[in-house]
Scaffold this motif. Sequence first.
Motif, short mmCIF file in Angstrom:
data_model
loop_
_atom_site.label_atom_id
_atom_site.label_comp_id
_atom_site.label_asym_id
_atom_site.label_seq_id
_atom_site.Cartn_x
_atom_site.Cartn_y
_atom_site.Cartn_z
N ILE A 76 -25.07 -61.48 -1.43
CA ILE A 76 -24.61 -61.10 -2.76
C ILE A 76 -23.14 -60.70 -2.65
N LEU A 77 -22.31 -61.20 -3.52
CA LEU A 77 -20.91 -60.81 -3.53
C LEU A 77 -20.78 -59.33 -3.90
N GLN A 78 -19.78 -58.68 -3.35
CA GLN A 78 -19.52 -57.28 -3.68
C GLN A 78 -19.28 -57.14 -5.19
N GLY A 79 -19.78 -56.03 -5.77
CA GLY A 79 -19.65 -55.84 -7.20
C GLY A 79 -18.23 -55.98 -7.72
N PRO A 80 -17.23 -55.33 -7.08
CA PRO A 80 -15.86 -55.45 -7.59
C PRO A 80 -15.30 -56.86 -7.54
N PHE A 81 -15.94 -57.76 -6.81
CA PHE A 81 -15.49 -59.16 -6.83
C PHE A 81 -15.52 -59.70 -8.26
N GLY A 82 -16.58 -59.34 -9.00
CA GLY A 82 -16.68 -59.83 -10.37
C GLY A 82 -15.56 -59.30 -11.25
N VAL A 83 -15.19 -58.02 -11.04
CA VAL A 83 -14.09 -57.45 -11.82
C VAL A 83 -12.80 -58.20 -11.51
N ALA A 84 -12.58 -58.47 -10.21
CA ALA A 84 -11.37 -59.18 -9.81
C ALA A 84 -11.32 -60.58 -10.42
#
Length: 265
Positions: free
Chosen positions: A47-55
């Motif tokens: 699973i990609l790190q959560g803040p990846f989605g924000v970025a």
Amino acid sequence: MADRWFEDFAVGERWTSPPRPVTAEDLADFTRVSGDDHPLHAGPDAILQGPFGVAVAMGLLQRLDIHGDAVLGLLDTHWAYRRPVRVGDVLTLEVTIVRCRRTSAGDRGVVTRAMRLRNDAGETVQEGTTAAMIAARREGPDAVGRAFGTVAWAEALADEVDLADDLAGWDGTIGLRSGDDSGGDEAHLRVYRGRVIEVSRRAPRGATFTLGADPATWLELVEAPDNPFMRLAMAGRFTVTGDGYEYLRLTSALHRLADAAREIA
């Protein structure tokens, strides 16, 4: 790059970004940059790190080319993580302007964007709001029809609505709020015998009750084909503080206020 100033944004504007695939390189690069190498972010089901989605959301926002040199800075981001993002997902960003407020100085304003990141199955994986300070081309005045919760908006409501039939014998104050206590707007309508006799930011003795919702809910209220106030209220999208009994007793009047909000929008 688009040369859009504060005045060029309007509540209700919407954009959708081009799709953006999530790759194994993204996972490796973000793990390296963030230093977050938790086991969740490794292996075939990583699973990609959560803040990846924000970025990614911020990058897709930039690709929409709706902000130019007038942007002075990012003020805040309120974000929720709904579903995991994995390698192979294709992400798309949906952006809606939900709030535009000029500062007291008049030479700039705050523009709040509601953002929703979806995967290729149409599922919302992350969403939230982010506000930016944007330079203004000139000083106001600004349109008030979608300035939910402000005194100017409430004054326009008072000019539009007729409460004589619903509140002929009522004496009290109705508060209308958009947003939360930390960054929202609230106005009070002082009502006496079916007539709004005063509109203010705060009534001296407070509101009999205050009806509140986030800016996106107010936007949905004014843009729906038919008045959805009761549906949104029953779904808990509107909240009430103060005298709940009086709120329930005045449902018809509130529906009429919702009609007026839709008219001035």
